[in-house]
Scaffold this motif. Structure first.
Motif, PDB file in Angstrom:
ATOM      1  N   MET A   1       0.841  -1.168   0.000  1.00 33.46           N
ATOM      2  CA  MET A   1       0.000   0.000   0.000  1.00 33.46           C
ATOM      3  C   MET A   1       0.896   1.246   0.000  1.00 33.46           C
ATOM      4  O   MET A   1       1.809   1.345   0.811  1.00 33.46           O
ATOM      5  CB  MET A   1      -0.878  -0.019   1.252  1.00 33.46           C
ATOM      6  N   LEU A   2       0.668   2.107  -0.912  1.00 35.57           N
ATOM      7  CA  LEU A   2       1.461   3.319  -1.006  1.00 35.57           C
ATOM      8  C   LEU A   2       0.925   4.376  -0.050  1.00 35.57           C
ATOM      9  O   LEU A   2      -0.276   4.512   0.142  1.00 35.57           O
ATOM     10  CB  LEU A   2       1.422   3.859  -2.435  1.00 35.57           C
ATOM     11  N   ALA A   3       1.836   5.101   0.553  1.00 34.35           N
ATOM     12  CA  ALA A   3       1.457   6.170   1.468  1.00 34.35           C
ATOM     13  C   ALA A   3       1.206   7.437   0.652  1.00 34.35           C
ATOM     14  O   ALA A   3       2.142   8.075   0.174  1.00 34.35           O
ATOM     15  CB  ALA A   3       2.539   6.391   2.503  1.00 34.35           C
ATOM     16  N   THR A   4      -0.035   7.768   0.473  1.00 31.10           N
ATOM     17  CA  THR A   4      -0.371   8.992  -0.237  1.00 31.10           C
ATOM     18  C   THR A   4      -0.587  10.104   0.773  1.00 31.10           C
ATOM     19  O   THR A   4      -0.716   9.868   1.973  1.00 31.10           O
ATOM     20  CB  THR A   4      -1.654   8.812  -1.076  1.00 31.10           C
ATOM     21  N   MET A   5      -0.633  11.308   0.291  1.00 32.16           N
ATOM     22  CA  MET A   5      -0.855  12.455   1.180  1.00 32.16           C
ATOM     23  C   MET A   5      -2.212  12.337   1.871  1.00 32.16           C
ATOM     24  O   MET A   5      -2.347  12.673   3.040  1.00 32.16           O
ATOM     25  CB  MET A   5      -0.766  13.761   0.386  1.00 32.16           C
ATOM     26  N   GLU A   6      -3.198  11.838   1.153  1.00 26.78           N
ATOM     27  CA  GLU A   6      -4.545  11.688   1.730  1.00 26.78           C
ATOM     28  C   GLU A   6      -4.529  10.694   2.890  1.00 26.78           C
ATOM     29  O   GLU A   6      -5.101  10.941   3.946  1.00 26.78           O
ATOM     30  CB  GLU A   6      -5.515  11.228   0.648  1.00 26.78           C
ATOM     31  N   LEU A   8      -1.909   9.809   4.706  1.00 26.80           N
ATOM     32  CA  LEU A   8      -1.135  10.382   5.800  1.00 26.80           C
ATOM     33  C   LEU A   8      -1.958  11.405   6.580  1.00 26.80           C
ATOM     34  O   LEU A   8      -1.875  11.482   7.807  1.00 26.80           O
ATOM     35  CB  LEU A   8       0.155  11.015   5.282  1.00 26.80           C
ATOM     36  N   GLN A   9      -2.767  12.163   5.879  1.00 25.24           N
ATOM     37  CA  GLN A   9      -3.625  13.146   6.538  1.00 25.24           C
ATOM     38  C   GLN A   9      -4.698  12.440   7.384  1.00 25.24           C
ATOM     39  O   GLN A   9      -4.979  12.865   8.503  1.00 25.24           O
ATOM     40  CB  GLN A   9      -4.283  14.061   5.511  1.00 25.24           C
ATOM     41  N   ILE A  10      -5.259  11.361   6.860  1.00 26.22           N
ATOM     42  CA  ILE A  10      -6.258  10.595   7.609  1.00 26.22           C
ATOM     43  C   ILE A  10      -5.638  10.011   8.876  1.00 26.22           C
ATOM     44  O   ILE A  10      -6.223  10.083   9.961  1.00 26.22           O
ATOM     45  CB  ILE A  10      -6.879   9.486   6.731  1.00 26.22           C
ATOM     46  N   ILE A  11      -4.445   9.457   8.742  1.00 25.67           N
ATOM     47  CA  ILE A  11      -3.753   8.883   9.912  1.00 25.67           C
ATOM     48  C   ILE A  11      -3.452   9.980  10.936  1.00 25.67           C
ATOM     49  O   ILE A  11      -3.639   9.795  12.139  1.00 25.67           O
ATOM     50  CB  ILE A  11      -2.471   8.148   9.476  1.00 25.67           C
TER      51      ILE A  11
END
Length: 148
Positions: A1-6, A8-11
């Motif tokens: 699973m790629l870490a996207t900005m979205e 990272l923001q959710i986390i």
């Protein structure tokens, strides 16, 4: 699973929400009541007595009413449970635990419903499940004529 900005923001937002729950009055009351529950000798004695009786009860249940001590163990187990339940530290802990669980249930419902109004969130609380005719776990894909 790629870490996207979205993602990272959710986390990041989830971590902020978790921190807010941890700093809440309900979480503070939970920690205080948990400490009292674990450090009061009389309360611990009542809990240990109930656990011991519960183990005896499960042994007796294998044979049912044919066990020679069935009635005695049954009565003593209920008495031990009543003693434990009436302890002020146990009652305060359960109250604090339920308050914290209510907050977590509300958060789960808000998050689930923000994704989709059709998401079933298992809260264990009929207040939150009132909008559906299904208890949330039929697994039949609407075969039980629920609103799935």
């Amino acid at each position: 699973m790629l870490a996207t900005m979205e993602r990272l923001q959710i986390i990041s937002e989830a971590q902020k929400l978790a921190e807010m729950v941890l700093q809440s009055e309900a979480a503070d009351e939970y920690r205080k009541s948990f400490f009292k529950l674990n450090n009061d000798l009389q309360t611990q004695k009542k809990i240990k007595e109930f656990v011991k009786m519960k183990d005896l009860y499960s042994e007796v249940q294998r044979f049912g009413r044919y066990h020679p001590d069935y009635k005695t163990i049954n009565i003593r187990t209920r008495e031990a449970k009543r003693e434990m339940d009436l302890d002020e530290n146990v009652a305060a802990f359960r109250k604090a635990e339920n308050a914290l669980q209510d907050i977590l249930d509300q958060i789960s419902v808000i998050v689930g419903k923000s994704v989709s109004p059709h998401i079933k969130v298992p809260t264990g609380n009929p207040f939150f499940d009132a909008g559906s005719s299904c208890s949330g776990g039929c697994g039949s894909g609407g075969g039980c004529s629920c609103s799935a």
